[in-house]
Design a protein around this motif. Sequence first.
Motif, PDB file in Angstrom:
ATOM      1  N   ARG A  25       0.885  -1.240  -0.003  1.00 14.88           N
ATOM      2  CA  ARG A  25       0.009   0.009  -0.025  1.00 14.88           C
ATOM      3  C   ARG A  25       0.991   1.155  -0.101  1.00 14.88           C
ATOM      4  NH1 ARG A  25      -5.232   0.185   0.979  1.00 14.88           N
ATOM      5  NH2 ARG A  25      -5.115   2.221   2.143  1.00 14.88           N
ATOM      6  N   GLN A  53      -9.574  -6.440  -0.198  1.00 13.63           N
ATOM      7  CA  GLN A  53      -9.292  -7.115   1.069  1.00 13.63           C
ATOM      8  C   GLN A  53      -8.169  -5.970   1.660  1.00 13.63           C
ATOM      9  OE1 GLN A  53     -10.918 -10.071   2.280  1.00 13.63           O
ATOM     10  NE2 GLN A  53     -12.009  -9.394   0.531  1.00 13.63           N
ATOM     11  N   SER A  54      -7.733  -6.722   3.145  1.00 19.51           N
ATOM     12  CA  SER A  54      -6.721  -5.729   3.627  1.00 19.51           C
ATOM     13  C   SER A  54      -5.388  -5.787   2.684  1.00 19.51           C
ATOM     14  CB  SER A  54      -6.434  -6.178   4.941  1.00 19.51           C
ATOM     15  OG  SER A  54      -5.381  -5.643   5.395  1.00 19.51           O
ATOM     16  N   GLY A  55      -4.716  -4.732   2.487  1.00 21.05           N
ATOM     17  CA  GLY A  55      -3.749  -4.479   1.689  1.00 21.05           C
ATOM     18  C   GLY A  55      -3.802  -4.141   0.191  1.00 21.05           C
ATOM     19  N   ASP A  58      -7.621   0.870  -2.461  1.00 27.29           N
ATOM     20  CA  ASP A  58      -8.967   1.405  -2.143  1.00 27.29           C
ATOM     21  C   ASP A  58      -9.126   2.749  -2.526  1.00 27.29           C
ATOM     22  OD1 ASP A  58      -7.426   2.820  -0.204  1.00 27.29           O
ATOM     23  OD2 ASP A  58      -8.189   1.772   1.560  1.00 27.29           O
TER      24      ASP A  58
END
Length: 224
Positions: A25, A53-55, A58
Amino acid sequence: MATLSGNVVSGTSLKTNKGFDTATRLTVQTAQTLANNGYSFCIRYLSRQSGQQSGDLDNTEAGAILLTGLALMAVQHCEGGYWIANGSKGTTYGANAAANAQSIGLPKGVTLWLDLEQVSSSCSSTDIIAYCNNWYDQVNASGYEPGIYVGANCGLTGTQLYNNLKFQHYWKSMSTVPSIPTRGYQMTQSATTTVGGISIDPDTITADSLGGTPHLIYQPGTNV
């Protein structure tokens, strides 16, 4: 999610043809460091699942990247290990790629990449082709531009990649992979390096033999 502000542009219209893909990220600060090192575009990740998902990329991270003057497109995570490809997965993953891109705010016309690598040797070429073409159909129907990253053990020959798939945008991995007849590759990946503490795979865009290039979102006049 509101569409990100910016223009959809050809990869050959950027300040340089140098870019990178990364699983890390980015913040305004780290993206700016990469921009200051001569990179003009970034490729970040979409989930295979419904919802990022996380990472993964976004809207907040995408906005930060664009603010630094980097152009942006996205690639979907490939399954780990030697995985089984089939048409049903292609439909599901393609639909999720498009929906996740929309949730980020990526505008229609941006290239989204299918990562084809490490396919189980038990898969038939017919199933791999169905996987890829069903993924293409879902992404294309959503208004995005489907591209394909050709990685190690993709399970298809160069002739099959060109003649049997619907794609017009091919990205060559750093691995030894088949040549694409007639068209060739429009983006080439180089060996992993670290810039500003961020692990990246550098990428270079050049128009393919038919003049094709990927398309990215870019905010002109931005640079923090």
